[in-house]
Scaffold this motif. Structure first.
Motif, mmCIF file in Angstrom:
data_model
loop_
_atom_site.group_PDB
_atom_site.id
_atom_site.type_symbol
_atom_site.label_atom_id
_atom_site.label_comp_id
_atom_site.label_asym_id
_atom_site.label_seq_id
_atom_site.Cartn_x
_atom_site.Cartn_y
_atom_site.Cartn_z
ATOM 1 N N ASN A 83 0.830 -1.204 0.000
ATOM 2 C CA ASN A 83 0.000 0.000 0.000
ATOM 3 C C ASN A 83 0.866 1.255 0.000
ATOM 4 O O ASN A 83 0.559 2.246 -0.667
ATOM 5 N N HIS A 127 -4.402 4.456 -4.888
ATOM 6 C CA HIS A 127 -5.490 4.674 -3.935
ATOM 7 C C HIS A 127 -5.552 6.117 -3.423
ATOM 8 O O HIS A 127 -6.498 6.484 -2.746
ATOM 9 N N HIS A 155 -7.227 9.609 0.274
ATOM 10 C CA HIS A 155 -6.357 10.572 0.957
ATOM 11 C C HIS A 155 -6.626 12.021 0.517
ATOM 12 O O HIS A 155 -5.764 12.646 -0.115
ATOM 13 N N ASP A 183 -4.865 4.574 5.313
ATOM 14 C CA ASP A 183 -4.150 3.450 4.699
ATOM 15 C C ASP A 183 -4.415 2.135 5.438
ATOM 16 O O ASP A 183 -4.685 1.109 4.824
HETATM 17 FE FE LIG Z 1 -1.835 5.667 1.199
#
Ligand SMILES: [Fe+2]
Ligand code: FES
Length: 382
Positions: free
Chosen positions: A200, A206, A211, A332
């Motif tokens: 990750n 992502h 985020h 995360d």
């Molecule tokens: Fe991240």
């Protein structure tokens, strides 16, 4: 594992058993964590002679002791007589010796067997043969690193190739991490496999989804390609309206002493396999230590490091800076936990999109480390 799936731009992700199967977790422990240098915490906690820390590494318990001569020694927390653990406290101070509470064998702070009751009855007990089992220890970046493998190469052989590949010469040194102080530490208990946390961290596909705060500071991450996806890191630049790596976007502290104006608006993220992640920004550094506790459980300890003079100044307050990464970490780790639950499904089979292809480098290194070789060759490096 890295062979092409039906669509040429999708690569197969590692099967779910690598994240969920206790037998593979044991293999990870045996082949990687028992044979690698592991960052286990700050070295300055052991400044006084006689101070010790107990550190659990998988099934092993290790004592790290500062000797009277100022040298650090590390050995297994295991009496050579009948195997009692010598220390159950997390940390403390020995006076002159380490005495086993069971039958009172006693050892020097360097691990040598000094005495045992009724020793005259045991001419076969050659003291030199019954010292505590030594554990390799080194200090680097102000941290203590341990290796359970007596045959291991030096720590430099593990970390230098990774630094050269990711950052190039001299970049890390400029941040002077060994001279920084810890402003805050947060422990995260993450219900996910250690590999998911590294993967990750390596991809930014992502970032746009989960985020919002991080991508406000680093708009380049909205593209799905972070600095880690770019091969050699150039550092990601702060957004125009952002002056510092903090939740408010304000620069709250002066840049670290070894940096110059060209570093002022740059972010670097870096994996140091197997258990460290590093984030470098102009006024601080965050060091993440991963401790695998089970196939689906990892403790992540994050230290926020600042210049000691800055920390000693009036009104030092790192809350704003810490908040940005802390929020990002929670986003995360929540995502990693959701994957961990999904990976238990018999139907799970994941794919990597181009922005995530960098993860196949990690697969290749990982599979080689556990003695399995990937079917295809790792991703061609661009
Ligand atoms: Fe991240
Ligand atoms: S087990 Fe330690 S002295 Fe007997």
């Amino acid at each position: 594992m890295t062979s092409m799936t039906g669509a040429a731009n999708l690569l197969a992700a590692l099967p779910g058993r690598y994240y969920t199967d206790p037998a593979i977790f044991e293999l990870d422990e045996r082949q990687i964590f028992r044979r690698s240098w592991l960052c286990v915490g700050r070295a300055d906690a052991l400044s006084e002679p006689g101070r010790y820390r107990r550190i659990e590494l998988g099934e092993e318990s290790v004592l790290v002791v500062r000797g009277r001569d100022g040298e650090l020694s590390a050995f297994l927390n295991l009496c050579r007589h009948r195997g009692a653990q010598l220390c159950s406290e997390e940390s403390g101070s020995f006076s002159r010796t380490i005495r086993c509470a069971y039958h009172s064998w006693s050892y020097g702070l360097d691990g040598r067997l000094l005495a045992a009751p009724n020793m005259r009855d045991m001419p076969d007990l050659v003291r030199a043969d019954y010292g505590l089992h030594p554990v390799r220890a080194e200090q680097w970046l102000g941290y203590l690193w341990l290796n359970l493998d007596p045959e291991a190469q030096q720590l430099a052989a593990q970390v230098e190739p990774q630094l050269a590949e990711r950052l190039g010469d001299g970049v890390l040194e400029r941040y002077g991490i060994e001279r920084l102080g810890v402003a805050a530490t947060i422990d995260y208990s993450v219900a996910a496999n250690w590999k998911s946390i590294i993967e990750n961290f390596m991809e930014c596909y992502h970032c746009a989804s989960i985020h919002p705060e991080l991508t406000a500071a680093l708009p380049q991450f909205r593209s799905g390609y972070g600095t880690i996806s770019d091969g050699m890191a150039a550092g990601a630049s702060f957004a125009e309206h952002v002056d510092g790596f903090s939740l408010s976007g304000r620069a709250t502290h002066p840049r670290l002493p070894g940096l110059g104006p060209s570093d002022d608006r740059l972010f670097y993220g870096l994996v140091l396999r197997p258990n460290v992640l590093l984030i470098l920004v102009p006024d601080h550094v965050a060091l993440y230590r991963l401790e695998p506790l089970g196939p689906g459980h990892t403790r992540v300890t994050v230290d926020w490091l600042f210049d000691r003079d800055t920390m000693a100044g009036d009104g030092f307050d790192a809350t704003d800076a810490i908040a940005l990464l802390d929020i990002t970490n929670r986003q995360d780790f929540d995502a990693c936990e959701r994957c961990q639950r999904g990976m238990r499904s018999a139907a799970y089979s994941g794919v990597l999109v181009p922005a995530e292809h960098v993860i196949t480098d990690f697969y290749a290194q990982y599979l080689a480390a556990i003695g399995e070789h990937p079917a295809g060759s790792p991703r061609e490096r661009g």
